[in-house]
Structures are given as C-alpha cells and as structure tokens.
Design an enzyme around this catalytic site. Structure first.
Site, PDB file in Angstrom:
ATOM      1  CD  GLU A  95      -1.194   0.254   3.702  1.00 56.92           C
ATOM      2  OE1 GLU A  95      -1.619   1.413   3.877  1.00 56.92           O
ATOM      3  OE2 GLU A  95      -1.519  -0.713   4.413  1.00 56.92           O
ATOM      4  CB  CYS A 129      -2.475  -4.617   6.283  1.00 57.01           C
ATOM      5  SG  CYS A 129      -1.849  -3.139   7.080  1.00 57.01           S
ATOM      6  CG  HIS A 264      -2.693  -7.269  10.155  1.00 55.29           C
ATOM      7  ND1 HIS A 264      -1.505  -6.835   9.613  1.00 55.29           N
ATOM      8  CD2 HIS A 264      -3.409  -6.151  10.440  1.00 55.29           C
ATOM      9  CE1 HIS A 264      -1.504  -5.515   9.562  1.00 55.29           C
ATOM     10  NE2 HIS A 264      -2.648  -5.078  10.059  1.00 55.29           N
TER      11      HIS A 264
END
Length: 515
Positions: A95, A129, A264
């Site tokens: 990103e 993400c 994550h």
C-alpha cells in the site's frame, strides 16, 4: 529445491502447493519505545505495555518501497541459490504507493534482466495490509491452474508505515517479506479452508496522494478488525466442518485444532485480544460448555452476550484474555518477535509473524502442525486460512532448510543500531518534506544500511528513481559514483554474477499505516 517440475511431468493438480522459502528484510535502525514514551511526554508504559511494543524500525530517506523489495527479492534468490529464469510469476502486495501508474513489480524486473527472463506474470496488488495475502492467494491459484508452466511463483509483501506526530506514530514500522511458492512445499495451503469477509468502511484510508500519512478512525478500525475476525472464523469453521462430514468425522472445531495461530499485528496487544476473541467465539458456539473446569471455568456470566456488542466490553475482554492466556503462550506469543521488535510492517505484518514462529521452533516441533493465519486490511478485507506443515523434518528436508534460513532473525534484530527519539523525529520530518520531491538526492548514510541493501541514489527532475546496492562485503566501501550518481546507476556485482543495470524508475508520495 521443491517446487520445480518439468512441463511434461505436470499432473492435473500439483500436490501440497504453498510456501517453500521465505526471506525477511527490516531496516537497520530502530527507536526504543520506552525512550519514545519519554520523548513524547506520555505516561510510562503507554507504548510498551498498552500497545505491547518494544522497538520500532524505520527507514531514512534513502530507502523506499522499491529498494525494500529489491533487497528482499535478491536476498531470497541468493540465499536459496535460485536462478531468475526459474520464476514464472512475481506479484507485489503493498500500500506504499510512490507512483499512480508504474508498479513496483516492473522495477523489480530489473533483477531479471541478465537472465533474459521477461516471461513473468503478476503485478502489484493493493488493499491496505491485505495486499500481500491477495498476492499470495493469486500465486497459489496460479500454480494450481492450467496457466502454470512448472516454474516458481514469487510473492513480495512490503511497506513503509509512518504516521504524523501523535498517538498513532508508535504503531509504525517498515519491512518486506518474500515468499517462494510452488508444489511439494513444507508449508502447504489446506485446500478449501479459507474464511473471507469483505465490507465497506472508512476505518483507515489515504486520500491525500501527496502525503505519506493516512486518515485513521482508531476505534472504528478496531471494531472492523474484530468483526472481520468473528466472521472469518465462523466461515472457516463451517468449511472445515463440511470437510469433516464428507470424511465421516463428527466433531466440533475449536482453537485446539490449530497447532499455532498468527495474526496481522498492528500492535502486539491487539493480537493477544484477538486470540481471546476466538475463545469467546468457541465459548458461544459450544452448546454445552464446561464452566466448572477447563478453559471456560467461571465464564457463566457471559453465556448470553452478543458478539457485536462486545468489541469494547472490558469485562468480556479481561475475562477471555485470562481464559486464553495459556493458549496465547503456546500458540501465538512466539509469532510476535518481529512485531514487538520492529513494529507494524502493513502487508508483511502477518508474514513477519509467520517467519517469527518458524524461526523460534525446531523443524520437529512444527512438523505436521496446522497453522491458522488471519490477515486483515482496512477498508476492509480479511481472510482466515490455514497452512499444514509437512511431516518430513529430517535433516536436509525442505522444512529443515526453511527453519534454518530463518534461525538468524534474533541475531539480525540485535545487530541493528538504536537511534534517539530526536533523531527518529528528524528522519520523519525529513521524509515528510521530501518524499514527493523531484530533483532530490537522499541525505541518509548508506553505510548505516545492512550489507546487500538496495538504496535510493537520486530522484531526477521527472521523478524517475535510481538505485544502487550496498556491497555484501563489509570491507568494501560504497562506491562514490553509485552513491551520488547523476545518471542511471549500476548494481554492485554479486558473488555469483554481474547484476543488471538499474535505470530510472518512478516517484511521487509513499505510504502510511494500517490498523
């Protein structure tokens, strides 16, 4: 290496497709979170206890997303003795956008020039993400499809996570993970076992294309993360139940069926809360939980809670974090090494956790285990899936090689240079003022980088970027003409062969963070 197969030997469905090799890159400098607490004038423990963070890696202005990915790809290829013509797909999940048109993947293709291999599918994939996971799924699907030509797929997740001055800044970080994908892998995807949830929300986004910084609604982002986790676990559990029923098995899936779980990790404390959240789901899904003995002891009061009303319920959170404490120690805590010591890397975050898990186990310890992987990206997109570790842990096996290749993570973390919060703050200010500039020569010190690290040498008047590589040999000085090049630069030759020419690439802003 596993994974290679002559085209005339390909069967209808490759066996055990998954991750064969991994490589991880993080910056050579970090700031101590306890010292950052003092510098920011916040209560002691706000970052170190409240967030669960010890150190945060960061990049100077001589590193960008292109240089991070160049470094991790070349390091993986060199350390595994791979030729560039053995790769048939390369996809980048990121990103960190420094050009609205030109992909990072096309920049990385310069590493392939000497091999003559331009037949490489894949491109960049972006959604906060989650981009690295989407790229990994695409790679696995390619190997399992009629498009596969018998070569490896290479997946890279990389980002630079930075925030404006304020409460979010200590949740930054930077790094990249490269993964080699093919059949006969030591970490094989369990076919059909993915629970995905996609939904629209403005929890974290980057509408200002001239700024590295995101717009973040912190409370909404946590709610989105936890609600996605609930939904993904529900879908995953239903799919594995359906598989078991087809096999004649009548049992209820629970956290006990995962050998390990990785998440994550925007910050470590959220991961601990997430495991507790899954235990809450197990508790509510069990028609007759034993609240007298075992992990659900004393949880009777929470039997009728509604999950969607408990995202910020401190009583529920505290009770289930206590109940899941042993599970956290056994199944998840060891995965937080990179997250705790380097911070949130965005797309590589969950794969840094996977690498941390592998690095701290022996091959025999993880052999045969099911590893649950939860990936989340704001906006939002999430998937819970599982990997099955091969049973073969004999010396020289694919699993043994994978574990050995990651065993130096702690040593590499310890070899970094600590800088003061004041120097860190100056670096952030410099990035803020210069990341979007043309006709710019970075001011960062190249010799502070790890040997073998790619770095930005200049941005020309058309925003085209040029790169060079710090020598692998510590005894060799950086060559001045590479460090201060005003024309297209040359790679430092590797021990194996002369590396390809690195001409101008692209520029504009870079990225920010993701909860």
């Amino acid at each position: 290496m596993p994974g290679s197969a002559p085209i005339n030997c390909l069967g209808p469905w490759p066996k055990d497709v998954g991750i064969i090799a991994m490589e991880l890159y993080f910056p050579s400098q970090y700031v101590d979170q306890a010292e950052l607490e003092q510098f920011d004038g916040v209560p002691a423990g706000k970052y170190t206890v409240g967030l669960g963070q010890a150190r945060m890696g960061f990049c100077s202005d001589c590193e960008d997303i292109n240089s991070l990915c160049l470094t991790v790809v070349q390091r993986l290829m060199e350390r595994n003795g791979l030729s560039y013509d053995s790769v048939g797909r390369l996809e980048i999940g990121t990103e960190t956008i420094i050009d609205k048109s030109k992909s990072v993947k096309t920049v990385i293709m310069q590493l392939f020039e000497d091999s003559g291999n331009t037949d490489v599918e894949g491109i960049d994939t972006t959604n906060a993400c989650y981009g690295g996971t989407a790229a990994l799924f695409n790679a696995v699907n390619w190997v399992e499809s009629s498009s596969w030509d018998g070569r490896y797929a290479l997946v890279v997740a990389g980002d630079i996570a930075v925030y404006a001055t304020g409460s979010a800044r200590p949740t930054g970080g930077a790094g990249a993970v490269a993964m080699l994908v093919g059949p006969n892998a030591p970490l094989a995807f369990e076919r059909g076992l993915r629970g995905t949830h996609m939904q629209h929300a403005y929890d974290f986004y980057k509408p200002d294309l001239v700024s590295e910084y995101p717009v973040v609604d912190g409370k909404l982002s946590i709610e989105c993360y936890l609600s996605a986790l609930d939904r993904c676990y529900f879908v995953y559990r239903n799919k594995i139940h359906a598989q078991w029923q087809r096999e004649g098995l009548e049992k209820r899936f629970s956290l006990d069926d995962f050998g390990y779980l990785v998440f994550h990790s925007p910050y470590c404390k959220l991961v601990q809360k997430s495991l507790a959240r899954l235990m809450l789901n197990d508790f509510l899904n069990n028609p007759n939980p034993n609240t007298e003995t075992g992990p659900f002891t004393g949880l009777d009061a929470f039997r009728d809670v509604r999950p969607e009303e408990t995202y910020f319920d401190r009583d529920v959170e505290k009770a289930f974090m206590k109940a899941s404490a042993d599970l956290f120690e056994k199944k998840t805590k060891c995965s937080l090494l990179i997250s705790n010591q380097n911070g949130n890397m965005y797309t590589p975050s969950v794969y840094g956790c996977l690498a941390s898990l592998i690095a701290q186990q022996t091959a025999s310890q993880i052999a045969g285990q099911r590893v649950g992987v939860f990936s989340y990206g704001s906006g939002f997109a999430a998937t819970l899936y599982s990997l099955r570790v091969t049973q073969d842990h004999t010396p020289g096996s694919a699993l043994d090689k994978l574990v050995a290749s990651l065993s130096d993570l702690q040593v590499r973390l310890d070899s970094r240079t600590k800088v003061s919060p004041a120097v860190f703050s100056e670096n952030m200010k410099l990035r803020e003022e210069t990341h979007h500039l043309a006709s710019y020569i970075p001011r960062g010190t190249v010799m502070d980088l790890f040997p073998g690290t790619w770095y930005l040498t200049r941005v020309d008047d058309k925003h085209r970027r040029e790169y060079a590589r710090r020598p692998l040999d510590n005894d060799l000085p950086a060559e001045p003409d590479l460090v201060r090049s005003t024309t297209a630069t040359e790679h430092i030759p590797s021990p194996a062969k002369k590396m390809p020419r690195i001409p101008a690439a692209a520029a504009v802003p870079e990225a920010a963070i993701n909860y």
